[in-house]
Design an enzyme around this catalytic site. Structure first.
Site, PDB file in Angstrom:
ATOM      1  N   CYS A   1       7.637 -30.278 -52.727  1.00 32.55           N
ATOM      2  CA  CYS A   1       7.507 -30.527 -51.289  1.00 32.55           C
ATOM      3  C   CYS A   1       7.048 -31.968 -51.043  1.00 32.55           C
ATOM      4  CB  CYS A   1       6.582 -29.492 -50.660  1.00 32.55           C
ATOM      5  SG  CYS A   1       6.669 -29.481 -48.871  1.00 32.55           S
TER       6      CYS A   1
ATOM      7  N   HIS B   1       9.628 -24.648 -52.332  1.00 34.00           N
ATOM      8  CA  HIS B   1       8.446 -24.237 -53.093  1.00 34.00           C
ATOM      9  C   HIS B   1       8.835 -23.206 -54.144  1.00 34.00           C
ATOM     10  CE1 HIS B   1       5.156 -26.046 -50.688  1.00 34.00           C
ATOM     11  NE2 HIS B   1       6.125 -26.123 -49.797  1.00 34.00           N
TER      12      HIS B   1
ATOM     13  N   GLU C   1       7.044 -22.035 -56.428  1.00 36.85           N
ATOM     14  CA  GLU C   1       5.918 -21.113 -56.654  1.00 36.85           C
ATOM     15  C   GLU C   1       5.848 -20.025 -55.594  1.00 36.85           C
ATOM     16  OE1 GLU C   1       5.776 -23.891 -55.098  1.00 36.85           O
ATOM     17  OE2 GLU C   1       4.109 -23.968 -53.684  1.00 36.85           O
TER      18      GLU C   1
ATOM     19  N   ASP D   1      -1.981  -4.159 -41.629  1.00 35.70           N
ATOM     20  CA  ASP D   1      -3.181  -4.246 -40.792  1.00 35.70           C
ATOM     21  C   ASP D   1      -4.323  -3.716 -41.649  1.00 35.70           C
ATOM     22  OD1 ASP D   1      -1.477  -5.030 -38.811  1.00 35.70           O
ATOM     23  OD2 ASP D   1      -1.641  -3.214 -37.609  1.00 35.70           O
TER      24      ASP D   1
ATOM     25  N   ASP E   1      -0.332 -10.904 -28.651  1.00 34.45           N
ATOM     26  CA  ASP E   1      -0.384  -9.457 -28.389  1.00 34.45           C
ATOM     27  C   ASP E   1      -0.163  -9.192 -26.900  1.00 34.45           C
ATOM     28  OD1 ASP E   1      -1.160  -8.723 -31.082  1.00 34.45           O
ATOM     29  OD2 ASP E   1      -3.127  -9.541 -30.631  1.00 34.45           O
TER      30      ASP E   1
HETATM   31  O1  1PR Z   1      -7.657 -12.072 -32.545  1.00 30.08           O
HETATM   32  O2  1PR Z   1      -7.387 -13.927 -34.165  1.00 30.08           O
HETATM   33  O3  1PR Z   1      -8.988 -12.089 -34.630  1.00 30.08           O
HETATM   34  O4  1PR Z   1      -6.547 -11.721 -34.705  1.00 30.08           O
HETATM   35  C1  1PR Z   1      -6.523 -10.325 -34.786  1.00 30.08           C
HETATM   36  C2  1PR Z   1      -5.163  -9.930 -35.272  1.00 30.08           C
HETATM   37  O5  1PR Z   1      -5.208  -8.517 -35.527  1.00 30.08           O
HETATM   38  C3  1PR Z   1      -4.084 -10.165 -34.233  1.00 30.08           C
HETATM   39  O6  1PR Z   1      -2.947 -10.673 -34.902  1.00 30.08           O
HETATM   40  C4  1PR Z   1      -3.779  -8.768 -33.678  1.00 30.08           C
HETATM   41  O7  1PR Z   1      -2.388  -8.627 -33.423  1.00 30.08           O
HETATM   42  C5  1PR Z   1      -4.191  -7.849 -34.804  1.00 30.08           C
HETATM   43  N1  1PR Z   1      -4.759  -6.580 -34.339  1.00 30.08           N
HETATM   44  C6  1PR Z   1      -5.963  -6.425 -33.768  1.00 30.08           C
HETATM   45  N2  1PR Z   1      -6.185  -5.088 -33.553  1.00 30.08           N
HETATM   46  C7  1PR Z   1      -5.115  -4.429 -33.995  1.00 30.08           C
HETATM   47  C8  1PR Z   1      -4.935  -2.974 -34.034  1.00 30.08           C
HETATM   48  O8  1PR Z   1      -3.896  -2.452 -34.434  1.00 30.08           O
HETATM   49  N3  1PR Z   1      -5.928  -2.214 -33.571  1.00 30.08           N
HETATM   50  N4  1PR Z   1      -3.036  -5.090 -34.982  1.00 30.08           N
HETATM   51  C9  1PR Z   1      -4.206  -5.362 -34.480  1.00 30.08           C
HETATM   52  C10 1PR Z   1      -1.949  -5.423 -34.346  1.00 30.08           C
HETATM   53  C11 1PR Z   1       0.272  -5.256 -34.652  1.00 30.08           C
HETATM   54  C12 1PR Z   1       0.991  -5.618 -35.836  1.00 30.08           C
HETATM   55  C13 1PR Z   1       1.778  -4.435 -36.369  1.00 30.08           C
HETATM   56  C14 1PR Z   1       3.113  -4.520 -35.707  1.00 30.08           C
HETATM   57  C15 1PR Z   1       4.193  -3.731 -36.393  1.00 30.08           C
HETATM   58  N5  1PR Z   1      -0.986  -4.722 -34.987  1.00 30.08           N
HETATM   59  O9  1PR Z   1       0.146  -6.066 -36.804  1.00 30.08           O
HETATM   60  O10 1PR Z   1       1.798  -4.562 -37.725  1.00 30.08           O
HETATM   61  O11 1PR Z   1       3.003  -4.064 -34.365  1.00 30.08           O
HETATM   62  O12 1PR Z   1       3.911  -2.377 -36.373  1.00 30.08           O
HETATM   63  P1  1PR Z   1       5.083  -1.295 -36.453  1.00 30.08           P
HETATM   64  O13 1PR Z   1       6.147  -1.865 -37.320  1.00 30.08           O
HETATM   65  O14 1PR Z   1       4.431  -0.111 -37.147  1.00 30.08           O
HETATM   66  O15 1PR Z   1       5.507  -1.005 -35.061  1.00 30.08           O
HETATM   67  P2  1PR Z   1      -7.707 -12.472 -33.956  1.00 30.08           P
END
Ligand code: 1PR
Length: 504
Positions: free
Chosen positions: A24, A139, A141, A191, A356
């Site tokens: 890179c 990259h 790696e 998550d 979100d």
């Molecule tokens: O605010 O900078 O601390 O970041 C927190 C991060 O955690 C954010 O990216 C936020 O989207 C994520 N988050 C917070 N709470 C939740 C929760 O589920 N209670 N998850 C959460 C958000 C969404 C995606 C999920 C997709 C695909 N989850 O991560 O993986 O919607 O899901 P699917 O394929 O099953 O439909 P900060």
């Protein structure tokens, strides 16, 4: 490198004829000058081993910059005897960069060019070789098995000044192909949070509710245990083996504590980096924080800790919303937000903003609010007749903010974010498919790459989002964790629809 006198040391090393493998920026430093940061201090001078300059990709044809993802390399001429470098013609490798050396068959660069790659209608140099020097723009790696094979071949038989030079002696002027080789990326997302027993688990629910809905068979509104879908590191390794193009960890309860005290999460990234050789993004809690003992830590420090453990990108959620609120209020960037400081230190490609949003339905005939121009009003499909705008939230959807998704997307692009991860609280975990209205709305508002997330329920949904929007990547969680759909099945469906995919 200049300040520390390392450029001179590197020049001497190269001149000694000992082997050099640059990656890179390690390739770009061989060139005469780079226009990166030229607006601040003028062109940055390199080693001038290769007499050409490095310039920024054009955005012609609406292509996203940075060039981020898996793209094919082409040898300028067939592999010849004595050439032990294992670069597969037509194989894909992982690129992430905004600046490139345009391939020019009529310059000295031709004698250096080992492979080229096409992005949009630009053909650029993706690896160089002469004597003891070998360097790649991509990259290895982070390029899965193909990248590891390349590194292995070079370590076993590094090119030296005594090796025959493999560089082409003939000039090859091939016009760009109609379509470049950039693959649409398939991302597996985990998550992660601590469950009630204190173990770090991969969890998943719907619409951001990750607790079981029943306790001992009885439905409870308070919520049961945190759903446990597996261990983060072993799941990440499994998805890597299965061909995921990228791995994403979101620490979903990070807003509750200081991420630097969150040693288990740092340990997860470190352990995963030993097994996963594709890019890894880590999100959750990337912000200025203060430890319980009063010690302050900047977002840059937090991000740096994750990068040192092996993360390639950090994803910023809530803090990005607050940063854009401040930007709109003050009218100009402060230079102090996490997005700006991390992008300045590590490059914008290392900064993802995770959004979100939630739909806010309105009466289209009476709505006179500030988001009139962003209203979705489909005339066909299941949402025909409805009207809504997308509102940003923070703390994992727990709090709505007076900011639309378009304002946020444009604002973070201005601050220097390199990619957007677009979740949808309405679709998360529903299996109804990605929200194409949302993805198109954001994609049309920015130039940086967009990752579609939330709602994937079948392999067909990936085809729909790539055919129906300009998204560069699509992410899923639930269907992969529950083994309802495999990554291979997703890629086969994409391939049947003539979408570029990366095969192992
Ligand atoms: O605010 O900078 O601390 O970041 C927190 C991060 O955690 C954010 O990216 C936020 O989207 C994520 N988050 C917070 N709470 C939740 C929760 O589920 N209670 N998850 C959460 C958000 C969404 C995606 C999920 C997709 C695909 N989850 O991560 O993986 O919607 O899901 P699917 O394929 O099953 O439909 P900060």
């Amino acid at each position: 490198m200049n300040q520390k006198g390392l450029l001179e040391a590197l020049r001497d090393y190269l001149a000694s004829g000992r082997p050099y493998f640059g990656i890179c920026i390690g390739m770009q430093v061989l060139f005469a000058a780079s226009m990166e940061h030229a607006d601040v201090e003028g062109p940055v001078l390199g080693l001038s081993v290769i007499p050409n300059d490095i310039d920024r990709f054009s955005t012609e044809g609406g292509k996203a910059v940075p060039h981020m993802g898996w793209n094919r390399v082409e040898r300028l001429r067939p592999k010849e005897s004595g050439d032990t470098i294992d670069i597969g013609a037509g194989l894909s490798y992982y690129f992430v960069h905004s600046y490139r050396a345009l391939y020019n068959p009529d310059s000295a660069l031709n004698d250096w060019t080992y492979t080229t790659t096409q992005y949009g209608q630009e053909v650029f140099v993706s690896s160089v070789n002469q004597g003891n020097i070998f360097a790649t723009q991509f990259h290895p790696e982070k390029s899965g098995p193909a990248g590891l094979r390349l590194l292995d071949s070079w370590i076993r038989a590094p090119t030296t000044s005594l090796s025959p030079s493999f560089a082409p002696k003939t000039r090859v002027a091939r016009p760009p192909r109609e379509r470049d080789g950039l693959a649409k990326r398939v991302i597996a997302c985990m998550d992660v949070r601590t469950n009630d027993e204190g173990d770090l688990v991969v969890t998943k629910g719907d619409q951001y509710d990750v607790r079981e809905k029943t306790v001992n068979g009885i439905t409870t509104s308070a919520g049961g245990a945190v759903r446990n879908l597996g261990k983060p590191v072993s799941l990440a390794a499994k998805y890597y083996e299965a061909g995921a193009d990228e791995i994403c960890f979101l620490n979903i309860t990070s807003f509750r504590s200081s991420p630097l005290l969150d040693q288990p999460m740092l340990a997860v990234v470190r352990a995963a980096a030993n097994e996963v050789f594709v890019p890894m993004t880590i999100g959750g809690g990337i912000k200025d924080t203060v430890d319980p003992d009063g010690t302050p830590h900047s977002a840059l420090e937090v991000a740096g800790a994750y990068f040192r453990e092996g993360a390639d990108k950090v994803s910023i959620g809530s803090e990005a919303v607050y940063s854009v609120e401040a930007l709109l209020k003050d009218g100009k960037p402060t230079g102090k937000t996490g997005i700006e400081t991390i992008a300045r230190a590590y490059g914008s490609q290392a900064v993802v903003v995770s959004i979100d949003p939630r739909r806010v339905y309105v009466d289209p005939d009476t709505y006179d609010g500030p988001y009139k121009d962003e209203l979705m009003r489909p005339s066909t499909g299941p949402d025909a007749g409805k009207a809504w705008w997308y509102q940003c939230t923070v703390s994992g959807g727990r709090e709505s903010r007076p900011l639309s998704v378009v304002q946020l997307a444009k604002g973070v692009e201005q601050l220097g974010a390199g990619e957007l991860l677009i979740n949808s609280i309405d679709r998360d975990g529903t299996g109804k498919g990605f929200d194409l209205h949302l993805i198109n709305l954001v994609k049309n508002a920015v130039r940086i790459p967009v990752v579609a997330s939330s709602g994937a329920g079948s392999e067909r949904h990936f085809v729909d989002v790539f055919e129906g929007t300009g998204a560069e990547a699509a992410l899923a969680a639930g269907i992969f964790h529950r083994e309802e759909v495999s990554i291979r099945a997703v890629k086969e469906a994409m391939s049947e629809s003539r979408l570029n995919v990366r095969w192992l």
